[in-house]
Design a protein around this motif. Sequence first.
Motif, PDB file in Angstrom:
ATOM      1  N   ALA A  96       0.834  -1.207   0.000  1.00  0.00           N
ATOM      2  CA  ALA A  96       0.000   0.000   0.000  1.00  0.00           C
ATOM      3  C   ALA A  96       0.867   1.254   0.000  1.00  0.00           C
ATOM      4  CB  ALA A  96      -0.899  -0.009   1.221  1.00  0.00           C
ATOM      5  N   PRO A  97       0.503   2.251  -0.801  1.00  0.00           N
ATOM      6  CA  PRO A  97       1.253   3.501  -0.795  1.00  0.00           C
ATOM      7  C   PRO A  97       1.269   4.141   0.587  1.00  0.00           C
ATOM      8  CG  PRO A  97      -0.354   3.464  -2.595  1.00  0.00           C
ATOM      9  CD  PRO A  97      -0.623   2.268  -1.736  1.00  0.00           C
ATOM     10  N   ASP A  98       0.200   3.890   1.365  1.00  0.00           N
ATOM     11  CA  ASP A  98       0.134   4.487   2.692  1.00  0.00           C
ATOM     12  C   ASP A  98      -0.649   3.555   3.612  1.00  0.00           C
ATOM     13  OD1 ASP A  98       0.250   6.159   4.845  1.00  0.00           O
ATOM     14  OD2 ASP A  98      -1.012   7.751   3.985  1.00  0.00           O
ATOM     15  N   ALA A  99      -0.119   3.320   4.794  1.00  0.00           N
ATOM     16  CA  ALA A  99      -0.804   2.465   5.762  1.00  0.00           C
ATOM     17  C   ALA A  99      -0.203   2.719   7.128  1.00  0.00           C
ATOM     18  CB  ALA A  99      -0.641   0.989   5.400  1.00  0.00           C
ATOM     19  N   ASP A 100      -0.978   2.477   8.170  1.00  0.00           N
ATOM     20  CA  ASP A 100      -0.354   2.419   9.498  1.00  0.00           C
ATOM     21  C   ASP A 100      -0.240   0.943   9.854  1.00  0.00           C
ATOM     22  OD1 ASP A 100      -2.870   1.588  10.321  1.00  0.00           O
ATOM     23  OD2 ASP A 100      -3.391   3.479  11.305  1.00  0.00           O
TER      24      ASP A 100
ATOM     25  N   LEU B  54      -8.418  -8.272  -2.236  1.00  0.00           N
ATOM     26  CA  LEU B  54      -7.667  -7.013  -2.242  1.00  0.00           C
ATOM     27  C   LEU B  54      -7.584  -6.430  -3.644  1.00  0.00           C
ATOM     28  CD1 LEU B  54      -4.695  -7.861   0.147  1.00  0.00           C
ATOM     29  CD2 LEU B  54      -6.559  -6.268   0.590  1.00  0.00           C
ATOM     30  N   GLY B  55      -8.051  -7.197  -4.635  1.00  0.00           N
ATOM     31  CA  GLY B  55      -8.028  -6.694  -6.007  1.00  0.00           C
ATOM     32  C   GLY B  55      -6.636  -6.636  -6.610  1.00  0.00           C
ATOM     33  N   MET B  56      -5.793  -7.585  -6.244  1.00  0.00           N
ATOM     34  CA  MET B  56      -4.445  -7.617  -6.840  1.00  0.00           C
ATOM     35  C   MET B  56      -4.547  -7.996  -8.318  1.00  0.00           C
ATOM     36  SD  MET B  56      -2.273  -7.006  -4.385  1.00  0.00           S
ATOM     37  CE  MET B  56      -2.134  -7.006  -2.606  1.00  0.00           C
ATOM     38  N   PRO B  96     -12.354   4.252  -2.279  1.00  0.00           N
ATOM     39  CA  PRO B  96     -11.218   3.539  -1.677  1.00  0.00           C
ATOM     40  C   PRO B  96     -11.562   2.199  -1.035  1.00  0.00           C
ATOM     41  CG  PRO B  96     -11.203   5.845  -1.052  1.00  0.00           C
ATOM     42  CD  PRO B  96     -12.494   5.612  -1.765  1.00  0.00           C
ATOM     43  N   ASP B  97     -12.832   2.023  -0.595  1.00  0.00           N
ATOM     44  CA  ASP B  97     -13.126   0.736   0.031  1.00  0.00           C
ATOM     45  C   ASP B  97     -13.500  -0.339  -0.995  1.00  0.00           C
ATOM     46  OD1 ASP B  97     -15.783   1.272  -0.601  1.00  0.00           O
ATOM     47  OD2 ASP B  97     -16.288   1.969   1.411  1.00  0.00           O
ATOM     48  N   LEU B  98     -13.337  -0.006  -2.269  1.00  0.00           N
ATOM     49  CA  LEU B  98     -13.607  -0.965  -3.345  1.00  0.00           C
ATOM     50  C   LEU B  98     -12.324  -1.133  -4.148  1.00  0.00           C
ATOM     51  CD1 LEU B  98     -16.156  -2.411  -4.701  1.00  0.00           C
ATOM     52  CD2 LEU B  98     -16.040  -0.547  -6.348  1.00  0.00           C
ATOM     53  N   PRO B  99     -11.447  -2.049  -3.693  1.00  0.00           N
ATOM     54  CA  PRO B  99     -10.092  -2.045  -4.251  1.00  0.00           C
ATOM     55  C   PRO B  99     -10.011  -2.340  -5.751  1.00  0.00           C
ATOM     56  CG  PRO B  99     -10.369  -3.823  -2.637  1.00  0.00           C
ATOM     57  CD  PRO B  99     -11.614  -2.999  -2.594  1.00  0.00           C
ATOM     58  N   ALA B 154      -9.129   5.922   7.004  1.00  0.00           N
ATOM     59  CA  ALA B 154      -8.589   4.573   7.219  1.00  0.00           C
ATOM     60  C   ALA B 154      -9.508   3.555   6.563  1.00  0.00           C
ATOM     61  CB  ALA B 154      -8.463   4.286   8.715  1.00  0.00           C
ATOM     62  N   ILE B 155      -8.907   2.516   5.979  1.00  0.00           N
ATOM     63  CA  ILE B 155      -9.685   1.514   5.244  1.00  0.00           C
ATOM     64  C   ILE B 155      -9.456   0.119   5.836  1.00  0.00           C
ATOM     65  CG2 ILE B 155     -10.117   0.467   2.980  1.00  0.00           C
ATOM     66  CD1 ILE B 155     -10.696   3.413   2.866  1.00  0.00           C
ATOM     67  N   ASP B 156     -10.564  -0.558   6.102  1.00  0.00           N
ATOM     68  CA  ASP B 156     -10.527  -1.956   6.545  1.00  0.00           C
ATOM     69  C   ASP B 156     -11.214  -2.789   5.472  1.00  0.00           C
ATOM     70  OD1 ASP B 156     -10.786  -4.417   7.718  1.00  0.00           O
ATOM     71  OD2 ASP B 156     -12.089  -3.766   9.364  1.00  0.00           O
ATOM     72  N   LEU B 157     -10.482  -3.716   4.885  1.00  0.00           N
ATOM     73  CA  LEU B 157     -11.031  -4.481   3.757  1.00  0.00           C
ATOM     74  C   LEU B 157     -11.517  -5.883   4.149  1.00  0.00           C
ATOM     75  CD1 LEU B 157      -8.580  -3.372   0.916  1.00  0.00           C
ATOM     76  CD2 LEU B 157     -10.885  -2.526   1.404  1.00  0.00           C
ATOM     77  N   ASN B 158     -11.677  -6.128   5.455  1.00  0.00           N
ATOM     78  CA  ASN B 158     -12.198  -7.440   5.882  1.00  0.00           C
ATOM     79  C   ASN B 158     -13.559  -7.752   5.251  1.00  0.00           C
ATOM     80  OD1 ASN B 158     -10.084  -8.175   7.477  1.00  0.00           O
ATOM     81  ND2 ASN B 158     -11.045  -7.627   9.413  1.00  0.00           N
TER      82      ASN B 158
END
Lengths: 112, 491
Positions: A96-100, B54-56, B96-99, B154-158
Amino acid sequence: MKVTEKDVAYVADLSNLELTEEERAHMVRDLNSILGYIDMLNRLDTDNVEPMAQVSDRYGVDTSKAGSERFAYANREDILFGLRPSLPHEEALANAPDADETFFKVPKVIER
Amino acid sequence: MVTTPESSVAARAKYEPVIGLEVHVQLLTETKIFCSCSTRFGAPPNTNVCPVCLGMPGVLPVLNRRAVEFAVLAAMALNCRIHETSIFARKNYFYPDLPKGYQISQYDKPLAEFGWIELKQNIGKKIGITRIHLEEDAGKSLHEGFADATEKTAIDLNRTGVPLIEIVSEPDISTPEEAYEYLTLLKEIILYTGVSDCNMEEGSLRCDANISVRPRGQKEFGTKTEIKNVNSFRFVREALEYEIGRQIEVVESGGKITQETRLYNANEGKTYGMRSKEQAHDYRYFPEPDLLPLVVDEKWKAEIAKQLPELPEARRARLVKDYGITAYDAGVLTFSKELADQFEAAAQAAKNPKRVANLVQGELMGRLKSRNLEIGDSPITMQGVAMSADLVESGAISGKMLKDLYDLSFERGKDFGAVYEEEGRPVQSSDTSTLEKIINDLIAANPKQVEQYRAGKKTMIGFFVGQVMKASKGQANPQVVNELLVRKLEG
């Protein structure tokens, strides 16, 4: 001409693309040329042809099987990690370009 | 609090609201719809993720068969026609929450169509279900609670890729009350099928409402607004109530409704328009090339249908028939599948099922309600109710004693049986009227023995005492029984 500069700007916006004046003009030419070709294809009589979005549902299928069974190979059972385990947390965030340490981070989102 | 603009009250009668609801329901599968990550709620953020969700680049979705079965079950329970072939499609948008940059959903060929739910308040009115389709959920954006929250989200993709069904209603709903009832019935049916827990706090059931108003008699719809993500059925009703008033006020004052998404602020009881881009949504749907057509043929459908449990409406009808209880009683007892199951088990074990039903409704529900307890938290189990019903049935305890024992159960947090034991198996031994009834019955049932006694065979009294003791489960006071018997037999 079918596609105008305005259309290109609209589609580019939907795709989150920033195009220069020059690129936009180029896109107008390209898209019109593609659509011209589509026009030619449209002259074919396709009244009795099913639309096809997939080749694998039409060709190379096991014709000894019918209905749901024919496509069953493409489904899976509901088994945890049946295909592959989830990624370790650190690995999931690594690219990720940015993450904590917990979350992906993106520039502030206000509207949806 | 609902704050309805005052001026709309008079104008209201002139307008007819048109409401359609979109409900998203999370399916209770073990794994996600297109990968084998866990769907468990409450896992540490970004731990239930893999390259697929994660949409890799280069990954392929593989459809979870169980998700299909659950969706078909829900569609069957909602009277839908299941299409043998349906197609997954990509719905393209950036968030952003839709990778992946698109959501895999279904578009022009959904899994099921043409369903309905029948309302009860407005008897016979059916709310049509336009379609039910399968799709994947998006992740979760957290905008607040972080040191850098002013600049970052902040994004949580669970949750990304958790299977959903979207249930779209026809615009058949005419009042906020009908919307509330539709949602309540929908949730009840889904819960019975067991395909979702419908937990609104955890987001397993989410509702968006489309609402417009039009002058009564007008055929064309007015311009609609969409109220998004309201997190309780009560708030949906309130939000609709407010929005109807607002729209009428706008139209009455010569204004025009703007087609937009609005959010409901439950504290203020008002809806607010969201700032939105001037361009309308343009999702550019196209068939998902990574997935084959979804084929649910008759054979698979029949297999799935076997898993379809008895639905609430059918169960109520059967309870009325099987237990001789009223439709009202049946309604109370089918409040949840859990309660109905427990009731049936207990009633079948009891002597008089109707009494079990009456006790649940008359003695148990009220006590639960006044203490804000769910049926699952009741100290008295259905077995306890059945036991108490049998004790009243046999005349061992009186209705008054039963009420007291129920109160003690709730006080002590123990089941009826335990409290009954603790109290030393009380009986209405000194209650002569009950004993008299037992004795009268005995005298009527044993004319030969009565004749013998009256002919002078006084030892026959022993037979009658024994019978009374048996009928009172050994708890009658023998002296009282003797006195009563002598009086009755001599008289």
